[in-house]
Write a protein that holds these residues in place. Sequence first.
Motif, PDB file in Angstrom:
ATOM      1  N   ARG A 184       0.823  -1.211   0.000  1.00  0.00           N
ATOM      2  CA  ARG A 184       0.000   0.000   0.000  1.00  0.00           C
ATOM      3  C   ARG A 184       0.857   1.260   0.000  1.00  0.00           C
ATOM      4  O   ARG A 184       0.392   2.332  -0.379  1.00  0.00           O
ATOM      5  CB  ARG A 184      -0.925   0.025   1.222  1.00  0.00           C
ATOM      6  N   VAL A 185       2.126   1.152   0.426  1.00  0.00           N
ATOM      7  CA  VAL A 185       3.002   2.326   0.467  1.00  0.00           C
ATOM      8  C   VAL A 185       3.167   2.918  -0.932  1.00  0.00           C
ATOM      9  O   VAL A 185       3.130   4.135  -1.120  1.00  0.00           O
ATOM     10  CB  VAL A 185       4.375   1.966   1.077  1.00  0.00           C
ATOM     11  N   THR A 186       3.363   2.058  -1.946  1.00  0.00           N
ATOM     12  CA  THR A 186       3.514   2.547  -3.327  1.00  0.00           C
ATOM     13  C   THR A 186       2.388   2.072  -4.237  1.00  0.00           C
ATOM     14  O   THR A 186       2.451   2.251  -5.447  1.00  0.00           O
ATOM     15  CB  THR A 186       4.859   2.090  -3.925  1.00  0.00           C
ATOM     16  N   ASN A 187       1.380   1.436  -3.626  1.00  0.00           N
ATOM     17  CA  ASN A 187       0.221   0.966  -4.385  1.00  0.00           C
ATOM     18  C   ASN A 187       0.616  -0.042  -5.458  1.00  0.00           C
ATOM     19  O   ASN A 187       0.182   0.033  -6.603  1.00  0.00           O
ATOM     20  CB  ASN A 187      -0.535   2.146  -5.017  1.00  0.00           C
ATOM     21  N   ARG A 188       1.467  -1.019  -5.065  1.00  0.00           N
ATOM     22  CA  ARG A 188       1.882  -2.078  -5.984  1.00  0.00           C
ATOM     23  C   ARG A 188       1.604  -3.440  -5.370  1.00  0.00           C
ATOM     24  O   ARG A 188       1.371  -3.572  -4.179  1.00  0.00           O
ATOM     25  CB  ARG A 188       3.371  -1.939  -6.322  1.00  0.00           C
ATOM     26  N   LYS A 189       1.696  -4.475  -6.222  1.00  0.00           N
ATOM     27  CA  LYS A 189       1.406  -5.841  -5.782  1.00  0.00           C
ATOM     28  C   LYS A 189       2.278  -6.814  -6.574  1.00  0.00           C
ATOM     29  O   LYS A 189       2.953  -6.427  -7.542  1.00  0.00           O
ATOM     30  CB  LYS A 189      -0.075  -6.173  -5.979  1.00  0.00           C
TER      31      LYS A 189
END
Length: 208
Positions: A48-53
């Motif tokens: 969630r910090v950089t909105n990646r997965k």
Amino acid sequence: MKEDMNLDFLKRLAKGIVQHFGNDCEVVIHDLKAENLQNTIIGIENGRVTNRKIGDGASHIVIEALNNAKHDSKDSLGYLTKTHDGRTLKSSSIYIRDENNEPTGIFCINYDITQLTIAENSIKSLLNHQEESTEVEKIPRNVNDLLDDLIDQSVKVIGKPLALMNKEDKIKAIQFLNEAGAFLITKSGDKISEYFGISKFSIYNYIK
């Protein structure tokens, strides 16, 4: 990365780091052997910090590693990055190497220091102490964002808007993009040629 045992350890290490430092800390594992730059993230904690997965694509440091001589790649510790919504991160990127010292992956730590920076600036204001701000790179959410960032950087390198660029300026911009590894991104030539208003044939000539 082929060694499942090493990957398992790195994922456990990532989880431990995030648990230790809390919700503002993200750890990402990139696979430099991935067939597609859009799918280099094979492990991530607190994305969630950089909105990646998991399954998302390359960042600037991945492109640099693939574009440069791999043996010359060095760890980067404690540098600043920015998210697309403007938050400031303190980042470190550590290369994962095989028995031949070839980089096979990158272990990245991103810590959101936005609130700490706000507090720091408030204290500096009280102490009448000022520092010149320096621009830091953004962490892209996907390879399309990464390509957009590289194009923006090429324009800043030239120092004038696209509408005022002559042929020599565009040649320099294209050469910058080539050196930055932009053309490693799939179909980047189409987007770059459209942005600069030139043909893909011209791009290849500009690179030469």
